[in-house]
Write a protein that holds these residues in place. Structure first.
Motif, PDB file in Angstrom:
ATOM      1  N   TYR A   1       2.924  17.792  -4.231  1.00  0.00           N
ATOM      2  CA  TYR A   1       3.352  16.741  -5.165  1.00  0.00           C
ATOM      3  C   TYR A   1       4.486  17.254  -6.046  1.00  0.00           C
ATOM      4  O   TYR A   1       5.530  16.591  -6.188  1.00  0.00           O
ATOM      5  CB  TYR A   1       2.159  16.316  -6.018  1.00  0.00           C
ATOM      6  N   LEU A   2       4.308  18.432  -6.636  1.00  0.00           N
ATOM      7  CA  LEU A   2       5.336  18.975  -7.526  1.00  0.00           C
ATOM      8  C   LEU A   2       6.594  19.372  -6.757  1.00  0.00           C
ATOM      9  O   LEU A   2       7.708  19.247  -7.277  1.00  0.00           O
ATOM     10  CB  LEU A   2       4.776  20.165  -8.293  1.00  0.00           C
ATOM     11  N   ASP A   3       6.436  19.844  -5.523  1.00  0.00           N
ATOM     12  CA  ASP A   3       7.600  20.177  -4.709  1.00  0.00           C
ATOM     13  C   ASP A   3       8.433  18.927  -4.446  1.00  0.00           C
ATOM     14  O   ASP A   3       9.666  18.958  -4.566  1.00  0.00           O
ATOM     15  CB  ASP A   3       7.140  20.802  -3.389  1.00  0.00           C
ATOM     16  N   ALA A   4       7.774  17.825  -4.099  1.00  0.00           N
ATOM     17  CA  ALA A   4       8.494  16.573  -3.862  1.00  0.00           C
ATOM     18  C   ALA A   4       9.121  16.060  -5.148  1.00  0.00           C
ATOM     19  O   ALA A   4      10.233  15.507  -5.139  1.00  0.00           O
ATOM     20  CB  ALA A   4       7.548  15.523  -3.277  1.00  0.00           C
ATOM     21  N   LEU A   5       8.421  16.243  -6.270  1.00  0.00           N
ATOM     22  CA  LEU A   5       8.962  15.816  -7.559  1.00  0.00           C
ATOM     23  C   LEU A   5      10.252  16.563  -7.868  1.00  0.00           C
ATOM     24  O   LEU A   5      11.272  15.956  -8.230  1.00  0.00           O
ATOM     25  CB  LEU A   5       7.923  16.062  -8.658  1.00  0.00           C
TER      26      LEU A   5
ATOM     27  N   ASP B   1       0.852  -1.185   0.000  1.00  0.00           N
ATOM     28  CA  ASP B   1       0.000   0.000   0.000  1.00  0.00           C
ATOM     29  C   ASP B   1       0.887   1.234   0.000  1.00  0.00           C
ATOM     30  O   ASP B   1       1.406   1.655   1.038  1.00  0.00           O
ATOM     31  CB  ASP B   1      -0.916  -0.012   1.233  1.00  0.00           C
ATOM     32  N   ALA B   2       1.067   1.822  -1.180  1.00  0.00           N
ATOM     33  CA  ALA B   2       1.961   2.980  -1.303  1.00  0.00           C
ATOM     34  C   ALA B   2       1.462   4.158  -0.479  1.00  0.00           C
ATOM     35  O   ALA B   2       2.244   4.803   0.231  1.00  0.00           O
ATOM     36  CB  ALA B   2       2.092   3.370  -2.776  1.00  0.00           C
ATOM     37  N   ASN B   3       0.159   4.460  -0.568  1.00  0.00           N
ATOM     38  CA  ASN B   3      -0.384   5.613   0.150  1.00  0.00           C
ATOM     39  C   ASN B   3      -0.178   5.496   1.647  1.00  0.00           C
ATOM     40  O   ASN B   3       0.148   6.477   2.325  1.00  0.00           O
ATOM     41  CB  ASN B   3      -1.866   5.778  -0.154  1.00  0.00           C
ATOM     42  N   ALA B   4      -0.380   4.278   2.174  1.00  0.00           N
ATOM     43  CA  ALA B   4      -0.227   4.080   3.613  1.00  0.00           C
ATOM     44  C   ALA B   4       1.203   4.326   4.076  1.00  0.00           C
ATOM     45  O   ALA B   4       1.446   4.611   5.251  1.00  0.00           O
ATOM     46  CB  ALA B   4      -0.669   2.663   3.994  1.00  0.00           C
ATOM     47  N   ASN B   5       2.142   4.230   3.137  1.00  0.00           N
ATOM     48  CA  ASN B   5       3.551   4.468   3.452  1.00  0.00           C
ATOM     49  C   ASN B   5       4.040   5.838   2.985  1.00  0.00           C
ATOM     50  O   ASN B   5       5.242   6.086   2.934  1.00  0.00           O
ATOM     51  CB  ASN B   5       4.404   3.360   2.840  1.00  0.00           C
ATOM     52  N   GLY B   6       3.090   6.709   2.624  1.00  0.00           N
ATOM     53  CA  GLY B   6       3.436   8.088   2.293  1.00  0.00           C
ATOM     54  C   GLY B   6       3.782   8.351   0.847  1.00  0.00           C
ATOM     55  O   GLY B   6       4.186   9.467   0.499  1.00  0.00           O
ATOM     56  N   TRP B   7       3.627   7.340  -0.038  1.00  0.00           N
ATOM     57  CA  TRP B   7       3.987   7.492  -1.447  1.00  0.00           C
ATOM     58  C   TRP B   7       2.727   7.645  -2.299  1.00  0.00           C
ATOM     59  O   TRP B   7       1.714   6.983  -2.050  1.00  0.00           O
ATOM     60  CB  TRP B   7       4.779   6.292  -1.929  1.00  0.00           C
ATOM     61  N   TYR B   8       2.824   8.488  -3.341  1.00  0.00           N
ATOM     62  CA  TYR B   8       1.684   8.746  -4.225  1.00  0.00           C
ATOM     63  C   TYR B   8       2.156   8.706  -5.680  1.00  0.00           C
ATOM     64  O   TYR B   8       3.230   9.220  -6.012  1.00  0.00           O
ATOM     65  CB  TYR B   8       1.053  10.102  -3.905  1.00  0.00           C
ATOM     66  N   SER B   9       1.340   8.095  -6.514  1.00  0.00           N
ATOM     67  CA  SER B   9       1.746   7.867  -7.902  1.00  0.00           C
ATOM     68  C   SER B   9       1.161   8.920  -8.833  1.00  0.00           C
ATOM     69  O   SER B   9       0.050   9.430  -8.607  1.00  0.00           O
ATOM     70  CB  SER B   9       1.308   6.479  -8.363  1.00  0.00           C
ATOM     71  N   GLY B  10       1.913   9.221  -9.895  1.00  0.00           N
ATOM     72  CA  GLY B  10       1.454  10.193 -10.873  1.00  0.00           C
ATOM     73  C   GLY B  10       1.904   9.842 -12.277  1.00  0.00           C
ATOM     74  O   GLY B  10       2.974   9.258 -12.478  1.00  0.00           O
ATOM     75  N   ASP B  11       1.066  10.187 -13.229  1.00  0.00           N
ATOM     76  CA  ASP B  11       1.427  10.137 -14.646  1.00  0.00           C
ATOM     77  C   ASP B  11       1.506  11.583 -15.105  1.00  0.00           C
ATOM     78  O   ASP B  11       0.491  12.272 -15.207  1.00  0.00           O
ATOM     79  CB  ASP B  11       0.376   9.363 -15.454  1.00  0.00           C
TER      80      ASP B  11
ATOM     81  N   VAL C   1       5.568   7.890 -11.939  1.00  0.00           N
ATOM     82  CA  VAL C   1       6.486   8.287 -10.888  1.00  0.00           C
ATOM     83  C   VAL C   1       5.758   8.191  -9.555  1.00  0.00           C
ATOM     84  O   VAL C   1       4.545   8.452  -9.479  1.00  0.00           O
ATOM     85  CB  VAL C   1       7.017   9.718 -11.123  1.00  0.00           C
ATOM     86  N   TYR C   2       6.467   7.791  -8.510  1.00  0.00           N
ATOM     87  CA  TYR C   2       5.949   7.813  -7.142  1.00  0.00           C
ATOM     88  C   TYR C   2       6.725   8.872  -6.371  1.00  0.00           C
ATOM     89  O   TYR C   2       7.962   8.900  -6.420  1.00  0.00           O
ATOM     90  CB  TYR C   2       6.119   6.449  -6.468  1.00  0.00           C
ATOM     91  N   VAL C   3       6.022   9.743  -5.692  1.00  0.00           N
ATOM     92  CA  VAL C   3       6.678  10.785  -4.900  1.00  0.00           C
ATOM     93  C   VAL C   3       6.218  10.677  -3.448  1.00  0.00           C
ATOM     94  O   VAL C   3       5.142  10.150  -3.153  1.00  0.00           O
ATOM     95  CB  VAL C   3       6.392  12.201  -5.435  1.00  0.00           C
ATOM     96  N   LYS C   4       7.072  11.192  -2.560  1.00  0.00           N
ATOM     97  CA  LYS C   4       6.775  11.191  -1.130  1.00  0.00           C
ATOM     98  C   LYS C   4       6.714  12.645  -0.670  1.00  0.00           C
ATOM     99  O   LYS C   4       7.720  13.223  -0.254  1.00  0.00           O
ATOM    100  CB  LYS C   4       7.848  10.418  -0.368  1.00  0.00           C
ATOM    101  N   PRO C   5       5.530  13.261  -0.743  1.00  0.00           N
ATOM    102  CA  PRO C   5       5.424  14.690  -0.419  1.00  0.00           C
ATOM    103  C   PRO C   5       5.497  14.924   1.086  1.00  0.00           C
ATOM    104  O   PRO C   5       5.218  14.038   1.895  1.00  0.00           O
ATOM    105  CB  PRO C   5       4.063  15.080  -0.974  1.00  0.00           C
ATOM    106  N   GLU C   6       5.869  16.141   1.430  1.00  0.00           N
ATOM    107  CA  GLU C   6       5.829  16.566   2.821  1.00  0.00           C
ATOM    108  C   GLU C   6       4.463  17.201   3.066  1.00  0.00           C
ATOM    109  O   GLU C   6       4.065  18.131   2.385  1.00  0.00           O
ATOM    110  CB  GLU C   6       6.945  17.576   3.086  1.00  0.00           C
ATOM    111  N   GLY C   7       3.726  16.678   4.031  1.00  0.00           N
ATOM    112  CA  GLY C   7       2.370  17.164   4.265  1.00  0.00           C
ATOM    113  C   GLY C   7       1.365  16.403   3.430  1.00  0.00           C
ATOM    114  O   GLY C   7       1.659  15.384   2.805  1.00  0.00           O
ATOM    115  N   GLN C   8       0.132  16.911   3.405  1.00  0.00           N
ATOM    116  CA  GLN C   8      -0.950  16.231   2.706  1.00  0.00           C
ATOM    117  C   GLN C   8      -0.732  16.281   1.195  1.00  0.00           C
ATOM    118  O   GLN C   8      -0.002  17.130   0.685  1.00  0.00           O
ATOM    119  CB  GLN C   8      -2.288  16.878   3.053  1.00  0.00           C
ATOM    120  N   LEU C   9      -1.387  15.366   0.493  1.00  0.00           N
ATOM    121  CA  LEU C   9      -1.264  15.338  -0.951  1.00  0.00           C
ATOM    122  C   LEU C   9      -2.090  16.457  -1.567  1.00  0.00           C
ATOM    123  O   LEU C   9      -3.304  16.513  -1.410  1.00  0.00           O
ATOM    124  CB  LEU C   9      -1.721  13.989  -1.507  1.00  0.00           C
TER     125      LEU C   9
END
Length: 797
Positions: free
Chosen positions: A625-629, A404-414, A612-620
């Protein structure tokens, strides 16, 4: 190292037999091959009766226009389409598609007996009888290019009508027998042509650039041509006289896309297909005199056998979820729902669609095979079910997440795909939410782009969805000559969208891509290069020609925020090797990924096929998302998922240089087996182990010696591609963990990388001068000189 200027391209190549002259076979397969729809497509009114034949659900159906009952007349495992009647109404010729090649079949209407007419080891398309019924005209790529052919119905002798490069389709012979009209496509130049069969001369009737869904029909007396043709906002149907073709009349322009026009036997009506707001194609007709189109209702589909329905509930970890799905009947023919977009992916040839958690499928009673997957976080689940006659039966297909990527702080994007790009649907942003959810994506960045001289869907600029899944439109600026760049989260569109050699306009513009990238930065956005490298080894002999001309100069001068390391239409290994050289200069270029799929094509890979999977600081949200990218808190993937830390530091951060031996740990979660895992330090593999022979999770750990500066990444690579993956091969790589501080370097490595990049820059400048010829380009040459001086300075350090 010798780097020539020969063009090299390596990408997903082709599913169907290769056709000469098509650098991007995805456009050939997406634009020219027949499609599968749940509703009617390719209508053809009978020349002798009040019946019409059309394709729907992958088979042919004949409908009585008085009773509105459609009778299924084919039932093979292949996809049947583009039917045409013989003049006496006794035969129907059509295309059968087995997902690898196409054949031309003749159907005896009375007996339903089928005869294989043309089966070359090449694409065979668009069969149609001559007015006297003695010949079947068609298109074939048997000589390498798609040309016009004809076959004698009695002797079966085949004769070429046209020869040469390009693509020539849809031959329709005039009643006089001495001329025919056809669709001509030579590169980006498309036209409807009138060919004199006596002297071989050809006259252009209509012309434009990239008329992807162009089609036509000839009135029975040969006087008028009705045709579908693009305009900036979509497609329209027009009518012209073959006597005076310089003027045409608009018949219909609607919010959908009028496709596959066909005159009736009296020349009074033109039948066509058009998708509604639910992406179900409808049968329509319009008077040849103009007016409003009217829908032709199909009251009943008679399958010729007992039918039933399956209500398929899809669950992930026990919760109803959107999923990607494939359903096959007992002989391997796909079954599709009545609503929503239908796709066929070019990697394995499978037809797929999306369920929102519950979807209904109709079909002949019997066994079916269900397959489902959701993004990269589940393995494919396949199971059997039974359609029972006369009932709606419920079944459940259960998927389990591997991680579970979200549960571990990671979020996917195209970060790169196109909502509408020359395909058979005209989609709204809301239409792709089921697809985005079905692929488990959290962020989607569709890019507005030009289709040659048309700048598509500018009315969508500024459209955003702020709740999950987040959707925000960006822009792809496409100087084909200099390289394509994407601009994300800007307030205004950049103009011009296109320039440089080989365009008809702005072809002498002395403008470098960094001007567009600066536009993004000036508005708080993100800019970078997309699908940049088409070869696995850009630094080997000839490889530099696969690098976008403007990339090295822009990257060395710090103008680029992100590079699309993973994309369906480029080479991940080759792109990563170029990226590594830039990192070695201490330039923190961030890794991104995008599929570059065209959602409104029938034949396309799924959105998110590379991501791409990014790990943002704070809520999504989009900003986080772009800052983490940009900071490199990320990894790119075509399937595997990774958790990598070195001395407790994630990608995007820096580790203490006082640690000579750094401990690391890695967890790889993959729905597919993979061949190997590698650790790179400053672009060199310093550790490698075999991968996992099974789907699931596997942990690795160890330690690595650190140099004085530079970076570390981890890569997962290799393995057989299957669902959920769609790329050429399995690949994933983290963004770097920096040694000491972000942007640190190891002097010897930096010097060598500067030397390697300078050689690519020299080839790029040579290509630049060749392309612009005698046109003065002081701005571009000055930009290149600045990059050259910077690289030379690094070589002296």
């Amino acid at each position: 190292m010798c780097l020539s200027s020969t063009q090299i391209v390596a990408q997903w190549s082709n599913r169907y037999p290769k056709v000469d002259g098509f650098r991007h076979h995805v456009y050939l397969e997406g634009y020219e091959l027949p499609i599968l729809t749940s509703g009617p497509m390719d209508p053809a009114p009978s020349p002798v009766s009040n019946e019409i034949v059309f394709a729907a659900k992958g088979w042919l159906w004949i409908m009585n226009l008085e009773t509105s009952e459609a009778q299924r007349v084919t039932s093979s495992s292949g996809i049947d389409s583009r039917p045409e009647w013989s003049p006496d109404g006794k035969q129907i010729v059509f295309i059968r598609d087995d997902s690898r090649d196409t054949q031309i079949i003749s159907l005896d209407v009375a007996s339903k007996r089928e005869t294989l007419v043309v089966n070359e080891p090449a694409l065979d398309l668009d069969p149609i009888y001559s007015p006297d019924g003695k010949f079947i005209h068609y298109s074939s790529a048997i000589d390498g290019s798609i040309n016009l052919w004809k076959m004698n119905v009695e002797t079966l002798e085949k004769m070429a009508i046209t020869k040469g490069n390009g693509l020539r389709r849809r031959p329709i012979v005039l009643p006089s027998g001495d001329k025919l009209v056809f669709l001509n496509k030579e590169g980006s130049y498309n036209s409807l042509e009138l060919l004199d069969l006596i002297d071989g001369s050809s006259t252009s009737l209509v012309e434009d650039r990239i008329a992807s869904q162009a089609d036509m029909t000839l009135s029975p007396d040969g006087s008028y041509l009705a045709y579908t043709w693009p305009f900036d906002g979509g497609y329209e149907m027009r009518l012209l006289s073959l006597v005076t073709p310089n003027t045409s009349l608009l018949l219909t322009r609607s919010e959908g896309m009028p496709l596959a026009p066909a005159f009736d036997s009296k020349g009074e009506w033109i039948y066509f297909a058009e998708a509604n707001d639910e992406e179900t194609t409808l049968l329509k007709r319009i008077s040849a005199n103009g007016g409003s189109p009217e829908e032709i209702t199909i009251k009943t589909y008679n399958w010729g056998s007992e039918t039933g329905s399956l209500k398929i509930n899809s669950k992930v970890d026990g919760v109803e979820e959107n999923v990607r799905m494939n359903v096959l009947n007992a002989n391997g023919h796909p079954l599709v729902p009545e609503f929503g977009t239908i796709h066929s992916e070019g990697q394995s040839g499978r037809v797929f669609f999306y369920s929102n958690g519950a979807i209904e499928i109709n079909g002949v009673a019997g066994e079916v095979t269900l397959s489902a997957v959701r993004g990269f976080e589940t393995a494919e689940v396949t199971q059997k079910a039974i359609i029972e006659a006369g009932v709606i039966k419920e079944v459940v297909i259960n998927l389990q997440t591997i991680w579970d990527a979200n549960a571990n702080g990671w979020y996917s994007g195209d970060n790169h795909f196109h909502l509408n790009y020359g395909g058979t649907y005209r989609l709204d942003p809301e239409d792709i939410i089921p697809e985005i959810n079905g692929e488990g994506l959290d962020v989607a960045i569709p890019l507005l782009a030009n289709l040659h001289n048309r700048f598509l869907q500018q009315e969508l600029w500024g459209w955003k969805r702020e709740k999950a899944p987040i959707i925000s439109f960006g822009q792809e600026v496409r100087s084909h000559f200099l390289g394509h760049v994407e601009l994300i989260n800007t307030n205004d569109l950049f103009w011009p969208w296109i320039w440089g050699p080989y365009y008809q306009l702005y072809n002498q513009d002395d403008r470098f891509n960094a001007i567009a990238l600066r536009h993004a930065r000036s508005q708080g956005g993100v800019g970078g290069y997309v699908h940049p490298v088409g070869t696995e080894k850009p630094f080997d002999e000839g490889g530099a020609a696969a690098v976008p001309i403007n990339f090295v100069a822009d990257a060395v001068l710090g103008e680029v925020d992100i590079i699309e390391v993973a994309c369906l239409w480029s080479n991940e290994v080759g792109t990563a090797s170029l990226w590594h050289k830039i990192l070695n200069l201490g330039i923190p270029l961030a890794a991104s990924a995008g599929s570059d799929v065209m959602n409104n094509l029938n034949r396309t890979m799924p959105v998110g096929s590379t991501r791409v999977y990014v790990k943002p600081e704070g809520q999504l949200n989009l900003d986080n998302y772009l800052d983490a990218l940009k900071k490199g808190r990320s990894f790119v993937s075509t399937g595997p998922l990774m958790e990598f830390q070195i001395e407790g530091n994630d990608p995007g951060s820096a580790i203490n240089t006082g640690t000579k031996k750094a401990k690391w740990n890695l967890n790889v979660h993959s729905a597919l087996p993979y061949e190997k895992v590698e650790i790179f330090v400053n672009g060199k593999v310093v550790w490698s182990k075999p991968g996992n022979d099974l789907a699931g999770s596997k942990s690795y750990k160890g330690s690595v010696s650190l140099p004085t500066g530079g970076w570390i990444t981890v890569r997962v690579h290799g393995g057989e591609v299957a669902w959920p993956s769609m790329n050429k091969y399995i690949f994933a790589e983290t963004s770097p963990v920096w040694i000491g501080s972000v942007g640190s370097t190891e002097p010897v490595v930096a010097k060598q990388s500067a030397s390697d990049l300078l050689k690519v820059l020299d080839v790029s400048e040579e290509r630049l001068k060749q392309g612009y010829g005698d046109t003065p380009i002081p701005n571009l040459l000055g930009h290149f000189e600045q990059a050259r001086e910077k690289l030379k300075a690094r070589m002296k350090d």
